[in-house]
Design an enzyme around this catalytic site. Structure first.
Site, PDB file in Angstrom:
ATOM      1  N   ASP A  62       1.053  -1.227   0.101  1.00  0.00           N
ATOM      2  CA  ASP A  62      -0.287  -0.391  -0.127  1.00  0.00           C
ATOM      3  C   ASP A  62       0.894   1.223   0.004  1.00  0.00           C
ATOM      4  O   ASP A  62       2.038   1.455   1.416  1.00  0.00           O
ATOM      5  CB  ASP A  62      -0.655  -0.013   1.205  1.00  0.00           C
ATOM      6  CG  ASP A  62      -1.983   1.415   1.405  1.00  0.00           C
ATOM      7  OD1 ASP A  62      -1.495   1.896   1.398  1.00  0.00           O
ATOM      8  OD2 ASP A  62      -3.242   0.830   2.058  1.00  0.00           O
ATOM      9  N   VAL A  63       1.349   1.780  -0.635  1.00  0.00           N
ATOM     10  CA  VAL A  63       1.874   3.561  -1.091  1.00  0.00           C
ATOM     11  C   VAL A  63       1.373   4.193   0.156  1.00  0.00           C
ATOM     12  O   VAL A  63       2.588   5.401   0.118  1.00  0.00           O
ATOM     13  CB  VAL A  63       1.498   3.729  -1.947  1.00  0.00           C
ATOM     14  CG1 VAL A  63       1.847   3.035  -3.924  1.00  0.00           C
ATOM     15  CG2 VAL A  63       0.638   4.314  -2.550  1.00  0.00           C
ATOM     16  N   TYR A 147      -9.636  14.679  -6.655  1.00  0.00           N
ATOM     17  CA  TYR A 147      -8.999  13.629  -8.602  1.00  0.00           C
ATOM     18  C   TYR A 147      -7.859  14.701  -9.182  1.00  0.00           C
ATOM     19  O   TYR A 147      -6.743  14.597  -9.666  1.00  0.00           O
ATOM     20  CB  TYR A 147      -9.740  12.934  -9.084  1.00  0.00           C
ATOM     21  CG  TYR A 147      -9.122  12.232 -10.314  1.00  0.00           C
ATOM     22  CD1 TYR A 147      -8.469  10.343 -10.546  1.00  0.00           C
ATOM     23  CD2 TYR A 147      -8.592  12.034 -11.592  1.00  0.00           C
ATOM     24  CE1 TYR A 147      -8.456   9.545 -10.680  1.00  0.00           C
ATOM     25  CE2 TYR A 147      -8.549  11.220 -12.575  1.00  0.00           C
ATOM     26  CZ  TYR A 147      -8.056  10.632 -12.148  1.00  0.00           C
ATOM     27  OH  TYR A 147      -7.356   9.416 -13.094  1.00  0.00           O
ATOM     28  N   LYS A 151      -4.497  15.958  -9.702  1.00  0.00           N
ATOM     29  CA  LYS A 151      -3.608  15.276 -11.297  1.00  0.00           C
ATOM     30  C   LYS A 151      -3.063  17.121 -11.187  1.00  0.00           C
ATOM     31  O   LYS A 151      -1.962  16.851 -12.233  1.00  0.00           O
ATOM     32  CB  LYS A 151      -4.753  15.116 -12.094  1.00  0.00           C
ATOM     33  CG  LYS A 151      -5.462  13.652 -11.956  1.00  0.00           C
ATOM     34  CD  LYS A 151      -3.947  12.631 -11.929  1.00  0.00           C
ATOM     35  CE  LYS A 151      -4.358  11.271 -12.016  1.00  0.00           C
ATOM     36  NZ  LYS A 151      -2.695  10.116 -11.766  1.00  0.00           N
ATOM     37  N   THR A 182      -9.330   0.730 -18.419  1.00  0.00           N
ATOM     38  CA  THR A 182      -8.529   0.275 -17.520  1.00  0.00           C
ATOM     39  C   THR A 182      -9.282  -0.011 -16.402  1.00  0.00           C
ATOM     40  O   THR A 182     -11.188   0.440 -16.373  1.00  0.00           O
ATOM     41  CB  THR A 182      -8.156   1.160 -16.635  1.00  0.00           C
ATOM     42  OG1 THR A 182      -7.999   1.813 -16.301  1.00  0.00           O
ATOM     43  CG2 THR A 182      -6.576   1.330 -17.645  1.00  0.00           C
TER      44      THR A 182
END
Ligand SMILES: NC(=O)c1ccc[n+]([C@@H]2O[C@H](COP(=O)([O-])OP(=O)(O)OC[C@H]3O[C@@H](n4cnc5c(N)ncnc54)[C@H](O)[C@@H]3O)[C@@H](O)[C@H]2O)c1
Length: 242
Positions: A62-63, A147, A151, A182
């Site tokens: 898990d980052v 999000y 970004k 995806t």
């Protein structure tokens, strides 16, 4: 079909987060096919649909787990290519603080954290960091506020690190994918898909391997004078305002 010579990345080591699905997995496979040793980390590592004949070192990480990230980077003795591609969106929920913060942590905070940890290895090899931006780095998104914020931040982080790390010999670039098939894009409803296709000159969604190929170019010596660039790979989505 890859335009690159086999063995292009022979002797190089790549680390890809989000390497268990979608764009990260396709990138990991592209780099591995070109000869790199690839460590691909993410969630669901044991269920990763790796293509036959491709050799990836998959790890469940898990980052946002700092200890796990430190252990991961400490386990590497060399690193030439870092692609932090882990990410997700929580849609409308991102208007609430907790989901907002969760998305920011993965999509922006963890990107910087792993980059920071990898900096000495990248400096030692004269390596390259390639981040993943998005069309939401150019446009806002009322249903994806965290999000979009992340970004937009990725673009500025990319430019800033390109300058800050140039003295170390590290190039830092970003790919801004358009709409790519995806699991992340599967959440779009039919009307949204139609709107996207109607303003995409190439009139189709992209494939994850089409992002992996561009990342391979940016990581290669053919891109040796490119740093701080954000390259849209979007079928032309950005070419029109309506
Ligand atoms: N698919 C698109 O249309 C598109 C467009 C632009 C940008 N992107 C970006 O590309 C990147 C990859 O997205 P995708 O479409 O391949 O999605 P995906 O859902 O197929 O893959 C996401 C990956 O991130 C990993 N991940 C998520 N949270 C994690 C965590 N906390 N720790 C470790 N790994 C975690 C998952 O395990 C998976 O490997 C993301 O940054 C996304 O924002 C995708």
């Amino acid at each position: 079909m890859s335009a690159f010579v086999p063995g292009l990345f022979e002797g190089r080591v790549a680390l890809v987060t989000g390497g268990t699905s979608g764009i990260g997995l396709a990138t990991a496979e592209t780099l591995a096919r070109l000869g790199a040793r690839v460590v691909a980390v993410g969630l669901g590592a044991d269920r990763t649909p790796v293509s036959p004949g491709v050799d990836l070192e998959l790890r469940e990480i898990d980052v946002t787990d700092d200890e796990a990230l430190r252990g991961l980077v400490a386990s590497l003795d060399r690193l030439d290519i870092l692609v932090p591609a882990a990410g997700f969106s929580l849609g409308d929920q991102e208007l609430e603080w907790e989901p907002f913060n969760r998305v920011l942590s993965v999509q922006l905070g963890a990107v910087y954290r792993i980059a920071e940890l990898c900096r000495p290895l990248l400096a030692a090899s004269g390596g390259s960091l390639i981040t993943i931006a998005s069309m939401f780095a150019y446009f806002g998104g009322g249903t994806r506020v965290a999000y979009s914020a992340a970004k937009g931040g990725i673009v500025q982080l990319t430019k800033s690190l390109a300058e800050a790390w140039a003295p170390d010999g590290i190039r830092v670039n970003s790919v801004a994918p358009g709409w790519i098939e995806t699991p992340l894009a599967e959440g779009l409803d039919a009307a949204a898909k139609e709107r996207i296709l109607s303003r995409t000159p190439l009139a189709r969604f992209g494939r994850a391997d089409e992002i992996g190929e561009v990342i391979a170019f940016l990581a290669s010596d053919s891109a040796s004078y490119i740093t701080g660039a954000v390259l849209p790979v979007d079928g032309g989505y950005l070419t029109t305002a309506i």
